[in-house]
Design an enzyme around this catalytic site. Structure first.
Site, short mmCIF file in Angstrom:
data_model
loop_
_atom_site.label_atom_id
_atom_site.label_comp_id
_atom_site.label_asym_id
_atom_site.label_seq_id
_atom_site.Cartn_x
_atom_site.Cartn_y
_atom_site.Cartn_z
N SER A 80 -7.72 -12.40 -19.23
CA SER A 80 -8.91 -13.14 -18.79
C SER A 80 -8.74 -13.57 -17.33
O SER A 80 -8.43 -12.75 -16.47
CB SER A 80 -9.25 -14.28 -19.74
OG SER A 80 -8.13 -15.05 -20.12
N SER A 81 -8.85 -14.86 -17.02
CA SER A 81 -8.86 -15.27 -15.61
C SER A 81 -7.49 -15.25 -14.93
O SER A 81 -7.40 -15.53 -13.73
CB SER A 81 -9.49 -16.65 -15.46
OG SER A 81 -10.89 -16.56 -15.66
N VAL A 82 -6.44 -14.93 -15.65
CA VAL A 82 -5.17 -14.65 -14.98
C VAL A 82 -5.32 -13.42 -14.09
O VAL A 82 -4.53 -13.19 -13.18
CB VAL A 82 -4.03 -14.48 -16.01
CG1 VAL A 82 -2.72 -14.12 -15.35
CG2 VAL A 82 -3.85 -15.77 -16.83
N TYR A 187 -17.38 -22.45 -10.64
CA TYR A 187 -16.64 -21.30 -11.16
C TYR A 187 -17.63 -20.21 -11.53
O TYR A 187 -18.70 -20.50 -12.10
CB TYR A 187 -15.84 -21.74 -12.37
CG TYR A 187 -14.70 -20.84 -12.74
CD1 TYR A 187 -13.88 -20.28 -11.77
CD2 TYR A 187 -14.42 -20.58 -14.08
CE1 TYR A 187 -12.81 -19.47 -12.13
CE2 TYR A 187 -13.35 -19.78 -14.45
CZ TYR A 187 -12.56 -19.23 -13.46
OH TYR A 187 -11.50 -18.42 -13.82
#
Length: 407
Positions: A80-82, A187
């Protein structure tokens, strides 16, 4: 703020980490064991590096509860947002090469991407604003079911919307901006837009660009937009709901409550060769691989990807503490939040700490004051990212590595 937390914040600002004797990570082991025993997470891989060396590593719990498959250190996770920090680093590498310009308008590379304000005006959006989430864009996962991104059918890069990146960009551009670019923080899908810019600027697929500029140079063989070994892929779970006692195995089409909205997950997206590579959420990888990336940010790192001045630019707060990207005291750099005021944030981390996570259940931070990198990848959303587990890991690490203050 409690007295222990105030003391920890003061120590973080002024005292180096103790290294006179090997630290005890009993509190960290206990935090991990407790989260699993309380069925808040199913499994986790936790790594701690100090002074550029990994000093703690542990795989705990289960990668697949129903099959009783143990978690392993080289388990592959949906990141995901990693994904965002690695895509940001690749973009900055293209800036170093003169192929991108942070202050140039997005329309230089994507001429049809022209979102408007509610009054019909069409402001300029720059690459800098995409990287810092100050472009006026949003995320459907932050909105209620009838929010504008949901009504427009915009993909967050986590679902299987069955559309191309070009179609997703068209839909994003069709929704009015949330605020004038450069005058707020939210975001957003900005890194998906940035990924499209990178592809247009180079003529290369985003997955190839990441291999060329990040995962290849850092020897991160398990990290990319496709799964290299399905036997090591961790099964995703979501937090217990409706009075349930344990996390639920994610369905093929899962919706997980998140703030005012719901995150739409499609775990099988990682197997879909036709799914576009989402620059904000689409990669998979392992904890050891990502630790390699984090350690490349250290001053003097042998495996540095970027010039020191570029890394310094990424580590700088560009949004201001008013953005409160992780709460009071946190700003935002390129790819992550930046700790501006540890006392205001109520954290033992040093000023300049960078931190972020991923909604599939991940958290990480790098504290430059104490030369410390910590990551915790779990297979449980949302607890592993923003539940008590992430804070418990943080506090246990500092309890192990900060000297004990005299009474």
């Amino acid at each position: 703020m409690s007295k222990p937390l105030l003391m920890a914040a003061a120590l973080a600002a002024a005292v180096p980490l103790a290294d006179a004797q090997p630290p005890s990570f009993a509190a960290l082991d206990a935090a991990i064991d407790r989260a699993i025993a309380q069925q808040r997470i199913v499994g986790a891989v936790v790594l701690v590096a100090h002074g550029g060396q990994v000093v703690y590593r542990r795989a705990a719990g289960l990668a697949d509860r129903e099959q009783r498959r143990p978690m392993r250190e080289d388990a592959i996770f949906r990141l995901s947002s990693v994904t965002k920090p690695m895509v940001s680093a690749a973009a900055l590498r293209l800036v170093e090469q003169g192929r991108l310009d942070l202050q140039a308008p997005v329309t230089r590379w994507l001429p049809d991407f022209r979102p408007q304000m509610p009054d019909g005006s069409m402001p300029v959006i720059t690459l800098h604003q995409l990287l810092t989430h100050t472009a006026g864009l949003s995320y459907g996962l932050l909105e209620p079911a009838d929010g504008p991104y949901r009504r427009a059918g915009i993909s967050d890069g986590l679902d299987d919307a069955g559309i191309t990146l070009e179609e997703n960009l068209r839909r994003i551009a069709g929704v009015p901006l949330a605020y004038p670019p450069g005058q707020g923080w939210r975001y957003s899908v900005a890194l998906d837009v940035l990924g499209a810019v990178m592809e247009a600027a180079t003529g290369s697929d985003l997955s190839l660009l990441l291999r060329q500029h990040v995962t290849g140079p850092l020897h991160m063989p398990d990290t990319g937009f496709r799964v290299v070994d399905g036997a090591r892929l961790a099964t995703p779970y979501q937090d217990a709901q409706d009075g349930g006692a344990e996390p639920q195995r994610m369905a093929p089409q899962a919706q997980v409550p998140f703030g005012e909205g719901r995150i739409r997950f499609a775990p099988d997206r990682v197997w879909d060769a036709g799914a576009y590579p989402s620059g904000g959420a689409g990669m998979v990888g392992t904890a050891p691989d990502f630790m390699q990336f984090l350690l490349s940010l250290r001053p003097g790192a042998m495996s540095r990807l970027l010039k020191p001045e570029t890394v310094a630019l990424m580590l700088r707060d560009h949004a201001g503490v008013q953005a409160q990207t992780q709460g009071p005291g946190w700003g935002f750099g390129y790819g992550w939040s930046v700790l501006v005021d540890p006392a205001l944030a109520g954290t033992p981390q040093g000023k300049g700490t960078i931190q972020w996570g991923g909604v599939y259940g991940h958290s990480w931070f790098v504290d430059p004051v104490h030369d410390l990198a910590v990551l915790a990848f779990t297979n449980t959303a949302i607890e592993g990212m923003s539940g008590a587990f992430a804070q418990d890991v943080r506090d246990a690490v500092y309890a192990a590595l900060l000297p004990v203050a005299a009474p």
